[in-house]
Design an enzyme around this catalytic site. Structure first.
Site, mmCIF file in Angstrom:
data_model
loop_
_atom_site.group_PDB
_atom_site.id
_atom_site.type_symbol
_atom_site.label_atom_id
_atom_site.label_comp_id
_atom_site.label_asym_id
_atom_site.label_seq_id
_atom_site.Cartn_x
_atom_site.Cartn_y
_atom_site.Cartn_z
ATOM 1 N N ARG A 51 -12.413 15.626 7.759
ATOM 2 C CA ARG A 51 -13.147 16.007 6.541
ATOM 3 C C ARG A 51 -14.580 16.369 6.876
ATOM 4 N NH1 ARG A 51 -11.726 10.625 3.528
ATOM 5 N NH2 ARG A 51 -9.560 10.571 4.187
ATOM 6 N N ASN A 94 0.879 -1.177 0.000
ATOM 7 C CA ASN A 94 0.000 0.000 0.000
ATOM 8 C C ASN A 94 0.918 1.230 0.000
ATOM 9 O OD1 ASN A 94 -1.791 2.037 0.471
ATOM 10 N ND2 ASN A 94 -2.753 1.104 2.267
ATOM 11 N N HIS A 128 -13.190 2.942 0.190
ATOM 12 C CA HIS A 128 -13.192 1.878 1.222
ATOM 13 C C HIS A 128 -13.849 0.599 0.706
ATOM 14 C CE1 HIS A 128 -13.362 5.306 4.434
ATOM 15 N NE2 HIS A 128 -12.112 4.931 4.252
ATOM 16 N N ASP A 163 -9.123 12.635 16.784
ATOM 17 C CA ASP A 163 -9.086 11.277 17.326
ATOM 18 C C ASP A 163 -10.248 11.082 18.301
ATOM 19 O OD1 ASP A 163 -8.426 8.982 18.993
ATOM 20 O OD2 ASP A 163 -6.467 9.057 18.005
ATOM 21 N N ARG A 214 -2.540 -2.123 -3.471
ATOM 22 C CA ARG A 214 -3.749 -1.334 -3.265
ATOM 23 C C ARG A 214 -3.683 -0.131 -4.205
ATOM 24 N NH1 ARG A 214 -4.962 3.283 0.890
ATOM 25 N NH2 ARG A 214 -7.177 3.505 0.512
ATOM 26 N N GLU A 236 -8.267 -5.415 4.880
ATOM 27 C CA GLU A 236 -8.151 -5.103 3.453
ATOM 28 C C GLU A 236 -6.979 -5.853 2.821
ATOM 29 O OE1 GLU A 236 -9.282 -0.564 3.120
ATOM 30 O OE2 GLU A 236 -8.718 -1.104 5.143
ATOM 31 N N LYS A 266 3.321 0.784 3.104
ATOM 32 C CA LYS A 266 3.004 -0.264 4.079
ATOM 33 C C LYS A 266 3.071 -1.601 3.373
ATOM 34 C CE LYS A 266 -0.557 2.218 6.379
ATOM 35 N NZ LYS A 266 -1.967 2.337 6.381
HETATM 36 P P1 AMP Z 1 -8.495 4.003 11.075
HETATM 37 O O1 AMP Z 1 -8.583 5.145 10.118
HETATM 38 O O2 AMP Z 1 -9.412 2.874 10.745
HETATM 39 O O3 AMP Z 1 -7.082 3.549 11.331
HETATM 40 O O4 AMP Z 1 -9.023 4.566 12.474
HETATM 41 C C1 AMP Z 1 -8.279 5.480 13.231
HETATM 42 C C2 AMP Z 1 -9.160 6.130 14.262
HETATM 43 O O5 AMP Z 1 -9.724 5.143 15.138
HETATM 44 C C3 AMP Z 1 -8.406 7.052 15.210
HETATM 45 O O6 AMP Z 1 -8.320 8.355 14.687
HETATM 46 C C4 AMP Z 1 -9.277 7.037 16.440
HETATM 47 O O7 AMP Z 1 -10.165 8.122 16.341
HETATM 48 C C5 AMP Z 1 -10.085 5.781 16.347
HETATM 49 N N1 AMP Z 1 -9.859 4.887 17.507
HETATM 50 C C6 AMP Z 1 -8.887 3.998 17.674
HETATM 51 N N2 AMP Z 1 -9.009 3.400 18.879
HETATM 52 C C7 AMP Z 1 -10.106 3.927 19.479
HETATM 53 C C8 AMP Z 1 -10.783 3.733 20.739
HETATM 54 N N3 AMP Z 1 -10.366 2.851 21.624
HETATM 55 N N4 AMP Z 1 -11.868 4.483 20.982
HETATM 56 C C9 AMP Z 1 -12.315 5.383 20.094
HETATM 57 N N5 AMP Z 1 -11.728 5.599 18.901
HETATM 58 C C10 AMP Z 1 -10.642 4.888 18.587
#
Ligand code: AMP
Length: 398
Positions: free
Chosen positions: A242, A7, A181, A284, A92, A385, A14
């Site tokens: 976003r 990726n 996605h 986050d 990817r 994925e 990655k």
């Molecule tokens: P991804 O784009 O699928 O890698 O998701 C990343 C996002 O998952 C991060 O920005 C976090 O906001 C969220 N995340 C990860 N762990 C947790 C958790 N324990 N509780 C709430 N949100 C989480």
């Protein structure tokens, strides 16, 4: 058969090496700061070898791929004896436009078609193409397959993918909704059917990919019939940074009032909006949960908006499919935040959804979080994925 999954981003790469006899992950890693200085973290997952985590010079993606192959085959950190053991590479690729409705063996014609799709994803596709070329340069004629984020959504009917703007923009310029996605939505929906013990052809599934970027897909009989992202990944739900759906008049108003260029405006909508923009706290969700629990009203509002939008879009897909059998949560937020899942499921009372609190507290596994008597089943399914990319590569390369 051992397959390397790549990726490639503009300055990162990655990778995972997967043994397809067992679907076991043999090694994974990440090259970062390619073209700047360079860093490689390589984690062997079989054979008890140590992790390599150091700055190394990575002037281009070719050096990055060469470093990955070096680590995969080295006596100290390696998991295979030589590059000859890597039978194929799955890449990817973000955007396949209307040209690619499924994964494809990469040849010169495909490379040309990928270039044609670049205007649709000017940041992502060039990086993916660079990754493929770097792999070719280092690995020679090892067969390679492209797996597209957009492909799964190509089954959407015209009524779902068209924008109500003059038709010639679709015909001449390819302006339509593509969705993203797709590999994740495809994986979790097929896993959901397996967990339900039913053929996917008989199921109506709503898949909620909720991570830093978020999208929802309506999957009827195994085929995507609608999804929340569009021509770009900017629209649909409010996301980490976003904006999601937005009246175009807002863009005109802000550009006029503050004299923003279109690039400045898009930077605000892509990088400074979403739950970060509303809360002023973070993109986050862990930080938002904490801030909301401490009484931060804007963090609470951002979370409320997110839950509401997921429920609202999912609800529109119940209408689009005239029913729903299962709802799936996946990706960083969907897999980890029981509070987010519970808050969203509250909106599904009209479907008779009931959440089993003990099941909803589990983590890191496929789990049904609805009670056995819930007429609509709700699942948490960690997405994978890379496994889809590896499986497609195996099936195509044979
Ligand atoms: P991804 O784009 O699928 O890698 O998701 C990343 C996002 O998952 C991060 O920005 C976090 O906001 C969220 N995340 C990860 N762990 C947790 C958790 N324990 N509780 C709430 N949100 C989480």
């Amino acid at each position: 058969m051992k397959i390397l999954v790549i990726n490639a981003g503009s300055s990162s790469l990655k990778y995972q090496l997967i043994d397809m006899e067992t679907e076991q992950l043999m090694a994974k890693g990440l090259c970062e700061r390619i073209g700047i200085d360079g860093h490689l973290k390589h984690s062997p997952l079989v054979g008890g070898k140590p992790v390599f985590d150091e700055d190394i010079s990575l002037p281009t993606h070719s050096e990055a791929i060469a470093a990955v192959i070096d680590k995969l085959t080295s006596p100290e950190y390696g998991v295979v004896a030589s590059m000859k053991e890597i039978d194929a590479v799955g890449h990817r690729v973000v955007h396949g436009g209307e040209k690619f409705a499924s994964s494809v063996l990469i040849n010169d014609e495909v490379m040309a078609a990928l270039e044609d799709c670049t205007p649709f994803a000017p940041l992502h596709n060039p990086a993916n193409i660079t990754g493929i070329n770097a792999c070719k340069a280092v690995m020679g004629d090892v067969p390679m397959v492209a797996v597209f984020d957009t492909a799964f959504h190509q089954t959407m009917p015209g009524k779902a993918f068209m924008y109500a703007i003059p038709y010639e923009y679709y015909k001449n310029d390819g302006i339509r909704r593509y969705g993203f996605h797709g590999t994740s939505h495809r994986y979790v929906s097929s896993r959901c059917a397996e967990l339900m013990g039913k053929p996917i052809e008989e199921l109506k599934i709503i898949s909620c990919h909720m991570g830093n970027g978020s999208s929802i897909a309506a999957i009827n009989g195994g085929k995507c019939v609608d999804t929340s992202m569009g021509f770009t990944p900017l629209v649909g739900l409010p996301m980490g940074t976003r904006c999601g759906d937005l009246d175009n008049g807002v863009v005109q108003f802000l550009m006029n009032k503050y004299g923003y260029s279109i690039d400045e405006m898009l930077n605000i909508l892509n990088k400074k909006s979403g739950v970060l923009g509303v809360s002023g706290v973070s993109s986050d969700f862990r930080d938002l949960d904490k801030a909301a629990a401490e009484g931060n009203e804007r963090a609470a509002l951002a979370l409320d908006m997110f839950h509401y939008w997921v429920a609202k879009v999912a609800g529109s897909y119940v209408a689009a499919m005239n029913g729903v059998d299962a709802i799936v949560f996946t990706a960083g937020v969907g897999e980890n935040s029981k509070e987010t899942r519970a808050a969203i499921c509250q909106y599904f009372g009209y479907l008779g959804v009931k959440v089993d609190e003990a099941a909803n507290s589990k983590r890191g596994e496929d789990v049904m979080i609805s009670t056995p008597d819930s007429p609509v089943k709700v699942f948490v399914i960690p997405t994978n994925e890379e496994l889809v990319i590896a499986r497609d590569t195996r099936d195509i390369v044979g």
